[in-house]
Design a protein around this motif. Structure first.
Motif, PDB file in Angstrom:
ATOM      1  N   ILE A 165       0.785  -1.232   0.000  1.00  0.00           N
ATOM      2  CA  ILE A 165       0.000   0.000   0.000  1.00  0.00           C
ATOM      3  C   ILE A 165       0.827   1.296   0.000  1.00  0.00           C
ATOM      4  CG2 ILE A 165      -1.766   1.298   1.267  1.00  0.00           C
ATOM      5  CD1 ILE A 165      -2.863  -1.194   0.148  1.00  0.00           C
ATOM      6  N   LEU A 166       1.797   1.389   0.893  1.00  0.00           N
ATOM      7  CA  LEU A 166       2.546   2.651   0.996  1.00  0.00           C
ATOM      8  C   LEU A 166       3.286   2.941  -0.294  1.00  0.00           C
ATOM      9  CD1 LEU A 166       4.074   2.105   4.537  1.00  0.00           C
ATOM     10  CD2 LEU A 166       2.074   3.465   3.959  1.00  0.00           C
ATOM     11  N   ASN A 214      -6.604  -6.833   4.413  1.00  0.00           N
ATOM     12  CA  ASN A 214      -5.657  -6.993   5.502  1.00  0.00           C
ATOM     13  C   ASN A 214      -6.272  -6.324   6.725  1.00  0.00           C
ATOM     14  OD1 ASN A 214      -3.563  -7.030   7.280  1.00  0.00           O
ATOM     15  ND2 ASN A 214      -2.013  -6.516   5.734  1.00  0.00           N
ATOM     16  N   ALA A 246      -5.372  -5.860   9.609  1.00  0.00           N
ATOM     17  CA  ALA A 246      -4.524  -4.967  10.386  1.00  0.00           C
ATOM     18  C   ALA A 246      -4.566  -3.537   9.848  1.00  0.00           C
ATOM     19  CB  ALA A 246      -3.092  -5.484  10.390  1.00  0.00           C
ATOM     20  N   HIS A 247      -4.932  -3.398   8.563  1.00  0.00           N
ATOM     21  CA  HIS A 247      -4.958  -2.053   7.982  1.00  0.00           C
ATOM     22  C   HIS A 247      -6.192  -1.263   8.424  1.00  0.00           C
ATOM     23  CE1 HIS A 247      -2.119  -3.120   4.432  1.00  0.00           C
ATOM     24  NE2 HIS A 247      -1.596  -3.321   5.613  1.00  0.00           N
ATOM     25  N   ASP A 280      -7.101  -0.915  11.543  1.00  0.00           N
ATOM     26  CA  ASP A 280      -6.876  -0.443  12.894  1.00  0.00           C
ATOM     27  C   ASP A 280      -6.991   1.080  12.894  1.00  0.00           C
ATOM     28  OD1 ASP A 280      -5.705   0.506  15.227  1.00  0.00           O
ATOM     29  OD2 ASP A 280      -4.437  -1.275  15.402  1.00  0.00           O
ATOM     30  N   ASN A 289      -5.876   3.172  14.717  1.00  0.00           N
ATOM     31  CA  ASN A 289      -4.658   3.879  15.120  1.00  0.00           C
ATOM     32  C   ASN A 289      -3.740   4.184  13.943  1.00  0.00           C
ATOM     33  OD1 ASN A 289      -5.236   3.863  17.865  1.00  0.00           O
ATOM     34  ND2 ASN A 289      -4.598   1.725  17.996  1.00  0.00           N
ATOM     35  N   LEU A 290      -4.007   3.503  12.843  1.00  0.00           N
ATOM     36  CA  LEU A 290      -3.105   3.644  11.699  1.00  0.00           C
ATOM     37  C   LEU A 290      -3.277   4.992  11.008  1.00  0.00           C
ATOM     38  CD1 LEU A 290      -2.041   0.843  11.950  1.00  0.00           C
ATOM     39  CD2 LEU A 290      -2.744   0.369   9.621  1.00  0.00           C
ATOM     40  N   PRO A 291      -2.198   5.529  10.458  1.00  0.00           N
ATOM     41  CA  PRO A 291      -2.314   6.804   9.755  1.00  0.00           C
ATOM     42  C   PRO A 291      -3.293   6.685   8.588  1.00  0.00           C
ATOM     43  CG  PRO A 291      -0.027   6.143   9.951  1.00  0.00           C
ATOM     44  CD  PRO A 291      -0.841   5.007  10.441  1.00  0.00           C
ATOM     45  N   ILE A 307      -3.214   4.986   4.654  1.00  0.00           N
ATOM     46  CA  ILE A 307      -3.459   3.622   4.211  1.00  0.00           C
ATOM     47  C   ILE A 307      -4.813   3.556   3.529  1.00  0.00           C
ATOM     48  CG2 ILE A 307      -3.751   1.257   4.940  1.00  0.00           C
ATOM     49  CD1 ILE A 307      -1.424   1.488   6.480  1.00  0.00           C
ATOM     50  N   THR A 343       3.515  -3.342   5.952  1.00  0.00           N
ATOM     51  CA  THR A 343       2.910  -2.007   5.912  1.00  0.00           C
ATOM     52  C   THR A 343       2.536  -1.499   7.303  1.00  0.00           C
ATOM     53  OG1 THR A 343       2.009  -2.609   3.792  1.00  0.00           O
ATOM     54  CG2 THR A 343       1.091  -0.653   4.822  1.00  0.00           C
ATOM     55  N   THR A 344       1.803  -2.337   8.047  1.00  0.00           N
ATOM     56  CA  THR A 344       1.324  -1.899   9.359  1.00  0.00           C
ATOM     57  C   THR A 344       2.494  -1.553  10.277  1.00  0.00           C
ATOM     58  OG1 THR A 344      -0.469  -3.431   9.026  1.00  0.00           O
ATOM     59  CG2 THR A 344      -0.259  -2.488  11.213  1.00  0.00           C
ATOM     60  N   VAL A 396       4.340   1.734   9.228  1.00  0.00           N
ATOM     61  CA  VAL A 396       3.727   3.028   9.549  1.00  0.00           C
ATOM     62  C   VAL A 396       3.562   3.225  11.052  1.00  0.00           C
ATOM     63  CG1 VAL A 396       2.480   3.326   7.385  1.00  0.00           C
ATOM     64  CG2 VAL A 396       1.368   2.180   9.267  1.00  0.00           C
ATOM     65  N   MET A 397       3.524   2.119  11.794  1.00  0.00           N
ATOM     66  CA  MET A 397       3.342   2.253  13.238  1.00  0.00           C
ATOM     67  C   MET A 397       4.671   2.498  13.952  1.00  0.00           C
ATOM     68  SD  MET A 397       0.141   2.181  13.758  1.00  0.00           S
ATOM     69  CE  MET A 397      -0.215   1.788  15.458  1.00  0.00           C
ATOM     70  N   CYS A 438       0.575  -8.961  12.976  1.00  0.00           N
ATOM     71  CA  CYS A 438      -0.473  -7.952  13.144  1.00  0.00           C
ATOM     72  C   CYS A 438      -1.846  -8.525  12.829  1.00  0.00           C
ATOM     73  CB  CYS A 438      -0.189  -6.742  12.268  1.00  0.00           C
ATOM     74  SG  CYS A 438       0.012  -7.151  10.542  1.00  0.00           S
ATOM     75  N   SER A 439      -1.932  -9.449  11.882  1.00  0.00           N
ATOM     76  CA  SER A 439      -3.244  -9.942  11.492  1.00  0.00           C
ATOM     77  C   SER A 439      -3.727 -11.090  12.375  1.00  0.00           C
ATOM     78  CB  SER A 439      -3.248 -10.342  10.023  1.00  0.00           C
ATOM     79  OG  SER A 439      -2.119 -11.096   9.731  1.00  0.00           O
ATOM     80  N   TRP A 451      -5.242  -8.853  15.506  1.00  0.00           N
ATOM     81  CA  TRP A 451      -5.336  -7.490  15.003  1.00  0.00           C
ATOM     82  C   TRP A 451      -6.104  -6.546  15.908  1.00  0.00           C
ATOM     83  CZ3 TRP A 451      -9.829  -5.036  13.272  1.00  0.00           C
ATOM     84  CH2 TRP A 451     -10.959  -5.854  13.216  1.00  0.00           C
TER      85      TRP A 451
END
Lengths: 385, 85
Positions: A304-305, A346, A348-349, A351, A353-355, A358, B12-13, B16-17, B48-49, B52
């Motif tokens: 993604i980034l 995903n 986790a994306h 969340d 808290n994530l910027p 994403i 990715t997670t 960025v974290m 992370c997953s 999560w």
């Protein structure tokens, strides 16, 4: 057959605007490319406006298969009249071309185009059309059939008249001189891309000009019919995990260049095909994770980034040295770009808290596909799996 | 003595974290530990997953020990612990 098209230009010495204008459009669904090169009267801003108006109007007319004779009359009548010379004038070369080689070319005032097949210059027949309202204007219309590896070169008169009056070129380089340079280059590099050929020719013309100062705007529009360079980008895990193996194999069996954009995606392919993937903890990657390596794959990046940054670079044209720039170069080096987009989310994306950067993968890919098609004239296929 | 293996997740997670800051380890670890510690990166450790809802990215693995919400200090602390310093 793929129509590789590129235009390279150089301004008249000491001018701050281009007096020639190039416009083109590709219609991937119709396997069609339309392009226009126009040279405006005089130089600088005035010429730029005339050429720009001519190119954009003619492009639209040709795209819609509007009668070419009428189109030209309309354009002539709508161009602003030059105060100094009391006329409105711009010359043009236009091509409407299909992947099967069927092409229509219309020229008015520009030097005759150069058609090269197997190192020989062809002399196509044309139909001459006299303008009803403008006595000094005559159009040439060609209907030709292009074959694979054919090349077509259009130029503005700045190219053929360069160095006019000099001892070596009393009449300028002329079309024949330009042909010599092209044939020489093609002998050295038969597979040179349109972009490189047009850049090379403009450079050579500049070198010929006394003191390297061009007396007129100079443009070269190059067309090359060749096999398309295909690439495949796999990004995101497939929605149905049980099909991982199938898609991993499909990816690896692809004949063109291959890239993976996504850590998890790379891990899936690595797991399914038992090929190790090596991540590099590179220091100077800045704000993006660095590249990874995998045997048989040309490029492995984070997902993604990197994709988001690549989109930004593609849109703005400004880049920094990082993984996104590498991915952008990879994309721009292909004619036909295939995206295999895994639709599994995903978790986790999501969340909170994530910027916010994403974004959803599907959206980014759609945007990348759009800019590649519209700005860079690439053929793009997107498949969600 | 066996080397301590440090794996930084660059998914990715994690990135960025705060994982991007962990790139500093590339300078610090060789200086501080020489060849006693081997540093590498991973595309995604997949941590992370799994969990999560309680995502504690970025993650770093020091041998088999998972360091969550990893910072340079926390990683160095764990390395020291494993080396018995």
């Amino acid at each position: 057959m793929f129509i590789d098209i590129a235009c390279s230009q150089k301004k008249k010495y000491n001018q701050n605007a281009y007096g020639d204008y190039f416009a083109s459009n590709r219609f991937p669904n119709m396997n069609r490319v339309v392009a226009v090169l126009s040279d405006g009267l005089g130089s600088g801003i005035k010429a730029n406006i005339l050429a720009c108006m001519t190119s954009t109007m003619l492009l639209k007319f040709m795209e819609s298969h509007f009668d070419i004779e009428k189109s030209c009359e309309i354009i002539m009548n709508s161009l602003p009249v030059c105060k100094v010379r009391g006329i409105s004038y711009s010359t043009f070369s236009a091509i409407d071309c299909y992947d099967d080689g069927n092409a229509k070319i219309v020229e008015e005032g520009n030097p005759d185009f150069i058609w090269i097949r197997n190192g020989e210059v062809l002399k196509p027949e044309y139909q001459s059309i006299q303008s009803k309202d403008f006595k000094n204007r005559k159009m040439k219309v060609y209907n030709i059939q292009l074959e694979k590896y054919d090349r077509i070169i259009f130029c503005s008169d700045g190219a053929t008249q360069v160095a006019m009056g000099s001892k070596r070129y009393p009449l300028g380089l002329e079309r024949s001189g330009l042909i010599k340079i092209i044939l020489n280059k093609l002998e050295q590099e038969p597979e040179i891309s349109s972009k490189n050929l047009s850049e090379y020719l403009v450079k050579q013309i500049e070198l010929i000009a006394p003191n390297k100062e061009l007396k007129d705007d100079t443009s070269i529009l190059s067309i090359y019919c060749r096999d398309p360079r295909e690439s495949l980008i796999f990004t995101g895990p497939p929605f149905h995990g049980e099909k991982d193996n199938y898609y991993a194999k499909t990816f690896m069996e692809f004949k063109g260049k291959k890239a993976i954009s996504g850590g998890t995606t790379a891990n899936i392919i690595s797991r399914e095909l038992n090929i190790p993937v090596i991540a590099k903890l590179s220091m100077n990657s800045g704000k993006l994770p660095g590249l990874s390596e995998m045997a048989g794959v040309d490029l492995v990046t984070e997902g993604i980034l990197t994709l988001t940054k690549t989109l930004e670079y593609l849109e703005s044209g400004n880049t920094e040295e990082n993984a996104a720039k590498t991915l952008m170069d990879f994309l721009l080096d292909s004619d036909v770009i295939n995206f295999l987009v895994g639709a599994q989310m995903n978790k986790a994306h999501y969340d909170p808290n994530l910027p916010i950067e994403i974004e959803i993968r599907k959206n980014i890919i759609k945007k990348i596909a759009k800019v590649l098609e519209e700005k860079y004239l690439k053929k793009v296929n997107v498949q969600f799996v | 003595m066996a080397k301590v293996e440090v794996k930084v997740c660059l998914g990715t997670t994690c990135f960025v974290m705060g994982g991007s800051n962990l790139q500093e380890l590339n300078d610090i670890i060789p200086q501080k530990y020489g060849d006693k510690v081997e540093l590498s990166a991973a595309n995604c450790l997949g941590l992370c997953s799994i969990n999560w809802e309680y995502s504690k990215a970025p993650y770093v693995k020091v041998n088999e020990e998972v360091v969550s919400e990893a910072t340079v200090e926390k990683v160095l602390e764990e390395i020291d612990k494993q080396l018995g310093n």
